[in-house]
Write a protein that holds these residues in place. Structure first.
Motif, PDB file in Angstrom:
ATOM      1  N   LYS A  36     137.354  70.784  -9.989  1.00  0.00           N
ATOM      2  CA  LYS A  36     138.254  71.233  -8.930  1.00  0.00           C
ATOM      3  C   LYS A  36     137.781  70.743  -7.561  1.00  0.00           C
ATOM      4  N   PRO A  37     138.723  70.376  -6.674  1.00  0.00           N
ATOM      5  CA  PRO A  37     138.363  69.879  -5.339  1.00  0.00           C
ATOM      6  C   PRO A  37     137.464  70.843  -4.556  1.00  0.00           C
ATOM      7  N   ASP A  38     137.711  72.143  -4.670  1.00  0.00           N
ATOM      8  CA  ASP A  38     136.874  73.124  -3.972  1.00  0.00           C
ATOM      9  C   ASP A  38     135.414  72.998  -4.396  1.00  0.00           C
ATOM     10  N   TYR A  39     135.196  72.810  -5.692  1.00  0.00           N
ATOM     11  CA  TYR A  39     133.831  72.678  -6.200  1.00  0.00           C
ATOM     12  C   TYR A  39     133.183  71.378  -5.746  1.00  0.00           C
ATOM     13  N   ILE A  40     133.956  70.292  -5.766  1.00  0.00           N
ATOM     14  CA  ILE A  40     133.415  69.013  -5.294  1.00  0.00           C
ATOM     15  C   ILE A  40     132.986  69.140  -3.838  1.00  0.00           C
ATOM     16  N   SER A  41     133.805  69.792  -3.043  1.00  0.00           N
ATOM     17  CA  SER A  41     133.483  69.993  -1.628  1.00  0.00           C
ATOM     18  C   SER A  41     132.182  70.782  -1.475  1.00  0.00           C
TER      19      SER A  41
END
Length: 137
Positions: A36-41
């Motif tokens: 998920k993008p939130d986790y990558i961030s």
């Protein structure tokens, strides 16, 4: 939940880039890595705090941003070459197991006050070891 495997996927991706400075588009990378993008961030932010990269710019409003322009440090290449986060976790587990075995051996050879201290230390090691199934899983 962010796992060592997720961190290793992101780390592997970033060290394989042609140049040490590049842009990461979170939506594209999310599809490619299945994270998920939130986790990558969050992972990229942690990499910055760990000295693996510098965040030169973020693009997009809100959290997470839509993209990062980052510059890698030599630490990122070293971390990847040295096995990454999964390997680091395995080393920690192995060291705790070794400590547990040494304490068991010492407890079999000790008595009195030393025995009480060894038992306390063993209970702490056992408590830490018992939490591994719940950490990063």
């Amino acid at each position: 939940m962010i796992t060592p495997q997720m961190k290793d996927k992101v780390l592997s991706y970033i060290v394989k880039q042609e140049l040490p400075r590049f842009m990461i588009r979170l939506d594209d990378l999310s599809v490619q890595l299945d994270i998920k993008p939130d986790y990558i961030s969050l992972i990229i932010e942690q990499f910055k705090k760990m000295g693996l990269c510098e965040i030169n710019e973020t693009r997009g409003i809100g959290f997470p941003p839509t993209a990062f322009i980052i510059t890698l440090t030599a630490n990122a290449y070293d971390a990847n070459r040295n096995g990454g986060f999964v390997f680091q976790e395995e080393i920690m587990k192995a060291n705790l197991l070794k400590l547990d075995m040494e304490l068991n051996q010492l407890s079999n050879e000790s008595s009195g006050v030393i025995w009480d201290r060894v038992q306390k230390i063993m209970s702490i090691v056992n408590l830490i070891s018992s939490t591994f199934p719940f950490i990063n899983r």
